[in-house]
Design a protein around this motif. Structure first.
Motif, short mmCIF file in Angstrom:
data_model
loop_
_atom_site.label_atom_id
_atom_site.label_comp_id
_atom_site.label_asym_id
_atom_site.label_seq_id
_atom_site.Cartn_x
_atom_site.Cartn_y
_atom_site.Cartn_z
N GLY A 186 0.97 -1.32 0.00
CA GLY A 186 -0.09 -0.08 -0.03
C GLY A 186 0.80 1.22 0.08
N PRO A 187 1.69 1.19 0.97
CA PRO A 187 2.69 2.59 1.00
C PRO A 187 3.42 2.75 -0.30
CG PRO A 187 2.63 1.70 3.25
CD PRO A 187 1.73 0.71 2.23
N MET A 188 3.89 1.39 -0.83
CA MET A 188 4.62 1.56 -2.13
C MET A 188 3.79 2.15 -3.30
SD MET A 188 6.68 -1.94 -2.35
CE MET A 188 8.43 -2.26 -1.48
N LEU A 189 2.55 1.61 -3.48
CA LEU A 189 1.85 2.03 -4.52
C LEU A 189 1.35 3.65 -4.37
CD1 LEU A 189 -1.02 -0.75 -4.62
CD2 LEU A 189 0.81 -0.28 -6.29
N LEU A 190 1.13 4.13 -2.97
CA LEU A 190 0.83 5.59 -2.72
C LEU A 190 2.23 6.37 -3.25
CD1 LEU A 190 -1.52 6.08 0.24
CD2 LEU A 190 -1.75 7.04 -1.91
N THR A 191 3.25 5.80 -2.63
CA THR A 191 4.51 6.68 -2.98
C THR A 191 4.81 6.82 -4.38
OG1 THR A 191 5.28 5.94 -0.64
CG2 THR A 191 6.88 7.03 -2.28
N GLU A 192 4.43 5.71 -5.19
CA GLU A 192 4.85 5.72 -6.66
C GLU A 192 4.20 6.74 -7.06
OE1 GLU A 192 5.44 2.46 -10.26
OE2 GLU A 192 3.84 2.24 -8.63
N ARG A 193 2.82 6.77 -7.11
CA ARG A 193 2.17 7.94 -7.82
C ARG A 193 2.23 9.21 -7.37
NH1 ARG A 193 -2.55 7.45 -11.24
NH2 ARG A 193 -1.81 9.57 -11.23
N PHE A 194 2.55 9.34 -6.20
CA PHE A 194 3.03 10.68 -5.32
C PHE A 194 4.38 11.19 -6.26
CE2 PHE A 194 5.56 12.67 -1.93
CZ PHE A 194 4.88 13.75 -1.64
N LEU A 195 5.42 10.35 -6.47
CA LEU A 195 6.43 10.77 -6.91
C LEU A 195 6.66 11.07 -8.29
CD1 LEU A 195 9.03 8.92 -4.88
CD2 LEU A 195 8.29 11.20 -4.53
N LYS A 196 5.48 10.43 -8.92
CA LYS A 196 5.43 10.39 -10.54
C LYS A 196 4.47 11.63 -11.08
CE LYS A 196 6.31 5.50 -12.03
NZ LYS A 196 5.59 4.42 -12.83
N GLN A 197 4.02 12.30 -10.10
CA GLN A 197 3.39 13.39 -10.57
C GLN A 197 4.17 14.64 -11.13
OE1 GLN A 197 0.41 14.85 -7.08
NE2 GLN A 197 2.45 14.41 -6.36
N LYS A 198 3.86 15.30 -12.22
CA LYS A 198 4.44 16.44 -13.00
C LYS A 198 4.72 17.50 -12.18
CE LYS A 198 4.13 13.87 -17.29
NZ LYS A 198 3.59 13.71 -18.60
N THR A 199 5.24 17.73 -11.31
CA THR A 199 5.38 19.04 -10.50
C THR A 199 6.85 19.26 -10.15
OG1 THR A 199 4.54 20.38 -8.54
CG2 THR A 199 4.61 17.90 -8.43
N GLU A 200 7.20 20.71 -10.15
CA GLU A 200 8.61 21.20 -9.71
C GLU A 200 8.67 21.29 -8.39
OE1 GLU A 200 10.88 20.85 -11.87
OE2 GLU A 200 9.34 19.78 -13.37
N LYS A 201 7.31 21.44 -7.53
CA LYS A 201 7.46 21.82 -6.26
C LYS A 201 8.33 20.78 -5.26
CE LYS A 201 4.25 23.80 -3.93
NZ LYS A 201 2.87 23.98 -3.42
N LYS A 202 8.95 21.15 -4.36
CA LYS A 202 9.47 20.14 -3.27
C LYS A 202 8.33 19.34 -2.55
CE LYS A 202 12.19 19.72 0.85
NZ LYS A 202 13.08 20.47 1.78
N LYS A 203 8.68 18.25 -2.51
CA LYS A 203 7.42 17.32 -1.79
C LYS A 203 7.93 17.03 -0.55
CE LYS A 203 5.94 15.27 -6.41
NZ LYS A 203 7.13 16.00 -7.18
N TYR A 204 7.00 16.68 0.27
CA TYR A 204 7.02 16.03 1.77
C TYR A 204 6.46 14.68 2.03
CZ TYR A 204 8.70 20.85 2.44
OH TYR A 204 9.46 22.15 2.50
N LEU A 205 7.32 13.75 2.49
CA LEU A 205 6.51 12.57 2.82
C LEU A 205 6.81 12.39 4.23
CD1 LEU A 205 6.94 9.22 0.65
CD2 LEU A 205 7.07 9.25 3.11
N ILE A 206 5.72 11.93 4.77
CA ILE A 206 5.67 11.59 6.53
C ILE A 206 4.95 10.35 6.40
CG2 ILE A 206 4.96 12.23 8.54
CD1 ILE A 206 6.06 14.57 7.07
#
Length: 309
Positions: A151-171
């Motif tokens: 579950g966390p792997m799937l969510l994280t994968e989609r999160f990181l594949k977003q096309k955005t230049e902003k810095k991301k935060y993962l908790i």
């Protein structure tokens, strides 16, 4: 190098407070989340709900919560909208964290609204009935691996594949059980310990491969919060000293700011005083020892090898 300190629930911990305190208050201007889109798995109840509340208080532009039970999500969303003094928009998504199509639908819907997720909180988890690995059997154990790793792997994968230049935060909401497997209580939660350890190790390895300037990662033990999960394994509120759920809620907001950059890719406890953590000798040790507060094998130092190897 400073003397290495053994961290426990009594070191770098709040002395009098069990809920949030000024340094991590979501009302602090320095922790303001204006313009941030926050996605929280398991955001309808317990710790996930408290995290959602804190991001609303911190003026996040959007707080999206995912869970399996739509009725609970809608009830929580109504509460969040009722407390929002800001213009925070609250979104709900019913879905199974292990179902890729469910998660794809969440991100696709957000994208259709012109939204990209800036902060991902991995909170949803499966908690077992006490027993050994063999008591549960491999089918039950694999269900925990699906929920707490896949579950966390799937969510994280989609999160990181977003096309955005902003810095991301993962908790990453983990548990002290992953490094206290010798504790009597943890011994009875072997499937949870194994799966949460694997999920956390995945996050740790991922964080090593992406620059902190692009993705800031903080894994936190939320403290001992009395939730349905504890009640379901026979623990009552008077059996253990408990922290208020607002504590990990506020800590998650702090973790999604530049103030928490010094604990990037570390395992920290929400019960630790962040001011002491930032200014004590522990801060120096964090700067100098890349293994400190990370998963690994205690006692190994690869720099000390036989000559010629």
């Amino acid at each position: 190098m400073p003397q290495k300190r053994k961290l426990s629930c009594d070191v770098v911990k709040l002395t009098d407070e069990t809920d949030f305190y000024p340094a991590i208050s979501p009302t602090r201007p320095e922790l303001n989340q204006s313009g941030q889109v926050v996605l929280i798995s398991g955001g309808g109840t317990g710790i996930g709900k408290a995290i959602a509340q804190s991001f609303v208080i911190a003026f996040a532009s959007h707080v999206a919560i995912i869970g399996r039970r739509l009725e609970i999500l809608e009830t929580t969303a109504a509460e969040l909208r009722g407390m929002a003094a800001s213009s925070t928009q609250v979104l709900t998504y019913q879905g199974d964290m292990t179902n890729k199509s469910d998660l794809d639908s969440v991100f696709d819907d957000l994208a259709s609204k012109g939204l990209g997720v800036d902060v991902l909180v991995l909170n949803a988890a499966k908690f077992p009935i006490p027993g050994s690995l063999m008591d549960h059997g491999m089918d039950e154990l694999w269900e925990h691996m699906e929920a707490n790793v896949r579950g966390p792997m799937l969510l994280t994968e989609r999160f990181l594949k977003q096309k955005t230049e902003k810095k991301k935060y993962l908790i990453n909401v983990s548990s002290a059980a992953i490094h206290q497997e010798q504790h009597p209580l943890a011994e009875g939660l072997a499937s949870y310990v194994l799966s949460k350890s694997a999920g956390t190790h995945f996050i740790q390895l991922l964080a090593r491969q992406i620059p902190r300037e692009q993705l800031q990662v903080v894994t936190m033990h939320p403290g001992t919060v009395f939730t349905d999960s504890l009640q379901n394994i026979g623990i009552s509120e008077d059996m253990v000293p408990c922290d208020k759920v607002d504590l990990p809620g506020a800590f998650a907001v702090w973790a999604a700011t530049e103030e928490a950059a010094f604990v990037h890719n570390r395992v920290v406890w929400a019960t630790w005083d962040v001011t002491e953590l930032a200014t004590s000798d522990i801060r120096a040790y964090l700067n100098e020892d890349e293994t400190f507060l990370r998963l690994g094998v205690i006692g190994f130092d690869l720099s000390k090898r036989a000559k010629g190897y």
